[in-house]
Design a protein around this motif. Structure first.
Motif, PDB file in Angstrom:
ATOM      1  N   ILE A  35      43.938  33.020  70.242  1.00  0.00           N
ATOM      2  CA  ILE A  35      42.310  32.480  69.945  1.00  0.00           C
ATOM      3  C   ILE A  35      41.639  31.588  70.741  1.00  0.00           C
ATOM      4  O   ILE A  35      40.532  31.760  71.189  1.00  0.00           O
ATOM      5  N   MET A  36      42.466  30.673  71.144  1.00  0.00           N
ATOM      6  CA  MET A  36      41.895  29.612  72.451  1.00  0.00           C
ATOM      7  C   MET A  36      41.353  30.675  73.703  1.00  0.00           C
ATOM      8  O   MET A  36      40.144  30.391  74.164  1.00  0.00           O
ATOM      9  N   GLY A  37      42.179  31.564  74.034  1.00  0.00           N
ATOM     10  CA  GLY A  37      41.616  32.402  75.177  1.00  0.00           C
ATOM     11  C   GLY A  37      40.502  33.254  74.698  1.00  0.00           C
ATOM     12  O   GLY A  37      39.459  33.392  75.845  1.00  0.00           O
ATOM     13  N   GLU A  38      40.413  33.796  73.611  1.00  0.00           N
ATOM     14  CA  GLU A  38      39.429  34.635  73.043  1.00  0.00           C
ATOM     15  C   GLU A  38      37.903  33.971  72.896  1.00  0.00           C
ATOM     16  O   GLU A  38      37.086  34.379  73.375  1.00  0.00           O
ATOM     17  N   VAL A  39      38.012  32.895  72.521  1.00  0.00           N
ATOM     18  CA  VAL A  39      37.131  31.819  72.303  1.00  0.00           C
ATOM     19  C   VAL A  39      36.568  31.088  73.343  1.00  0.00           C
ATOM     20  O   VAL A  39      35.493  30.475  73.325  1.00  0.00           O
ATOM     21  N   GLY A  40      37.381  30.881  74.382  1.00  0.00           N
ATOM     22  CA  GLY A  40      37.113  30.117  75.409  1.00  0.00           C
ATOM     23  C   GLY A  40      37.377  28.275  75.338  1.00  0.00           C
ATOM     24  O   GLY A  40      36.310  28.118  75.463  1.00  0.00           O
ATOM     25  N   MET A  41      38.413  28.170  74.569  1.00  0.00           N
ATOM     26  CA  MET A  41      38.651  26.808  74.474  1.00  0.00           C
ATOM     27  C   MET A  41      39.883  26.218  74.903  1.00  0.00           C
ATOM     28  O   MET A  41      40.967  27.239  74.959  1.00  0.00           O
ATOM     29  N   GLY A  42      40.056  25.015  75.321  1.00  0.00           N
ATOM     30  CA  GLY A  42      41.365  24.489  75.682  1.00  0.00           C
ATOM     31  C   GLY A  42      42.205  23.839  74.645  1.00  0.00           C
ATOM     32  O   GLY A  42      41.740  23.821  73.611  1.00  0.00           O
ATOM     33  N   PRO A  43      43.253  23.253  74.808  1.00  0.00           N
ATOM     34  CA  PRO A  43      43.980  22.681  73.869  1.00  0.00           C
ATOM     35  C   PRO A  43      43.383  21.582  73.135  1.00  0.00           C
ATOM     36  O   PRO A  43      43.617  21.487  71.894  1.00  0.00           O
ATOM     37  N   LYS A  44      42.559  20.783  73.878  1.00  0.00           N
ATOM     38  CA  LYS A  44      41.864  19.559  73.271  1.00  0.00           C
ATOM     39  C   LYS A  44      41.043  20.102  72.385  1.00  0.00           C
ATOM     40  O   LYS A  44      40.907  19.509  71.132  1.00  0.00           O
ATOM     41  N   GLU A  45      40.163  21.147  72.736  1.00  0.00           N
ATOM     42  CA  GLU A  45      39.289  21.535  71.771  1.00  0.00           C
ATOM     43  C   GLU A  45      39.849  22.255  70.449  1.00  0.00           C
ATOM     44  O   GLU A  45      39.296  22.021  69.245  1.00  0.00           O
ATOM     45  N   PHE A  46      41.020  23.059  70.635  1.00  0.00           N
ATOM     46  CA  PHE A  46      41.693  23.562  69.516  1.00  0.00           C
ATOM     47  C   PHE A  46      42.071  22.414  68.688  1.00  0.00           C
ATOM     48  O   PHE A  46      42.203  22.578  67.295  1.00  0.00           O
ATOM     49  N   SER A  47      42.676  21.375  69.162  1.00  0.00           N
ATOM     50  CA  SER A  47      43.113  20.218  68.451  1.00  0.00           C
ATOM     51  C   SER A  47      42.053  19.775  67.419  1.00  0.00           C
ATOM     52  O   SER A  47      42.221  19.144  66.654  1.00  0.00           O
ATOM     53  N   LEU A  48      40.951  19.443  68.287  1.00  0.00           N
ATOM     54  CA  LEU A  48      39.589  19.201  67.629  1.00  0.00           C
ATOM     55  C   LEU A  48      39.279  19.889  66.230  1.00  0.00           C
ATOM     56  O   LEU A  48      39.044  19.425  65.257  1.00  0.00           O
ATOM     57  N   VAL A  49      39.403  21.122  66.513  1.00  0.00           N
ATOM     58  CA  VAL A  49      39.059  22.135  65.717  1.00  0.00           C
ATOM     59  C   VAL A  49      40.053  21.995  64.415  1.00  0.00           C
ATOM     60  O   VAL A  49      39.696  21.769  63.035  1.00  0.00           O
ATOM     61  N   ALA A  50      41.159  21.717  64.720  1.00  0.00           N
ATOM     62  CA  ALA A  50      42.354  21.315  63.647  1.00  0.00           C
ATOM     63  C   ALA A  50      41.956  20.071  62.805  1.00  0.00           C
ATOM     64  O   ALA A  50      42.179  19.984  61.783  1.00  0.00           O
ATOM     65  N   ALA A  51      41.680  19.115  63.796  1.00  0.00           N
ATOM     66  CA  ALA A  51      41.380  17.850  63.027  1.00  0.00           C
ATOM     67  C   ALA A  51      40.197  17.876  62.244  1.00  0.00           C
ATOM     68  O   ALA A  51      40.154  17.338  61.157  1.00  0.00           O
ATOM     69  N   VAL A  52      39.229  18.573  62.595  1.00  0.00           N
ATOM     70  CA  VAL A  52      38.072  18.934  61.790  1.00  0.00           C
ATOM     71  C   VAL A  52      38.406  19.553  60.434  1.00  0.00           C
ATOM     72  O   VAL A  52      37.982  18.990  59.282  1.00  0.00           O
ATOM     73  N   TYR A  53      39.023  20.556  60.652  1.00  0.00           N
ATOM     74  CA  TYR A  53      39.480  21.366  59.422  1.00  0.00           C
ATOM     75  C   TYR A  53      40.201  20.406  58.536  1.00  0.00           C
ATOM     76  O   TYR A  53      39.788  20.441  57.191  1.00  0.00           O
ATOM     77  N   ALA A  54      41.033  19.803  58.982  1.00  0.00           N
ATOM     78  CA  ALA A  54      41.970  18.836  58.099  1.00  0.00           C
ATOM     79  C   ALA A  54      41.134  17.576  57.364  1.00  0.00           C
ATOM     80  O   ALA A  54      41.172  17.414  56.330  1.00  0.00           O
ATOM     81  N   SER A  55      40.001  16.939  58.396  1.00  0.00           N
ATOM     82  CA  SER A  55      39.189  15.944  57.760  1.00  0.00           C
ATOM     83  C   SER A  55      38.293  16.544  56.543  1.00  0.00           C
ATOM     84  O   SER A  55      38.056  16.036  55.621  1.00  0.00           O
ATOM     85  N   VAL A  56      37.752  17.940  56.804  1.00  0.00           N
ATOM     86  CA  VAL A  56      36.849  18.370  55.929  1.00  0.00           C
ATOM     87  C   VAL A  56      37.600  18.915  54.642  1.00  0.00           C
ATOM     88  O   VAL A  56      37.088  18.722  53.365  1.00  0.00           O
TER      89      VAL A  56
END
Length: 177
Positions: A35-56
């Protein structure tokens, strides 16, 4: 509708809620690198996505009672399913980090309370021995989705269709109706 049929529908709903919640999180975790490769994000961005999902999702869980008191349990589940479906489709069609982040945030808003809803259905709709049946459906949904998530994610990634994971989750969301 008789009581037995009603209890069966409640148990199936509990099962689908558990599968939807745990399958989407498991598939996202196991397919993180593709997913990171297809969407063009690094581990930091993916971690932010996970954190935002959890927070919401935590926000959705904290507001669940408020919504149920105002619009009712069934309407809350249906509204949550619609929001979750929209989020899943946003993830499936995302081509950038911000689109994927938005999709996961919307998924968290809609589907974050699915597991809690399943637990509340057991508590409020099933009594006596039927409560244990509901717990068995909840546990089965969790076990099946945890076991199936890596396999389904690997199939989707190996077929070069990672977005199919989110389309499948949208399909499960339709079953909540």
């Amino acid at each position: 509708m008789n009581k037995l049929t009603s209890n069966r529908l409640v148990c199936v709903t509990i099962f689908v809620l558990a599968i939807t919640e745990f399958l989407q999180s498991g598939m996202t975790a196991f397919a993180a690198a593709p997913i990171m490769g297809e969407v063009g994000m690094g581990p930091k961005e993916f971690s932010l996505v996970a954190a935002v999902y959890a927070s919401v999702a935590i926000l959705a869980i904290s507001m669940q009672r408020w919504w149920v008191e105002r619009i009712g349990g069934r309407s809350f589940l249906q509204l949550s399913a619609v929001v979750s479906i929209i989020g899943s489709l946003l993830c499936a069609t995302s081509h950038s980090y911000t689109q994927f982040l938005l999709g996961r945030a919307v998924m968290g808003l809609g589907g974050g309370a699915f597991f809690t809803s399943g637990r509340m259905l057991i508590q409020h709709k099933l009594a006596g021995p039927q409560r244990f049946v509901g717990i068995r459906f909840l546990g089965s949904g969790i076990a099946i989705s945890i076991a199936a998530a890596p396999w389904l994610a690997s199939v989707a990634v190996s077929q070069d269709t990672w977005s199919a994971m989110y389309i499948a989750i949208a399909g499960l969301g339709v079953c909540i109706f």
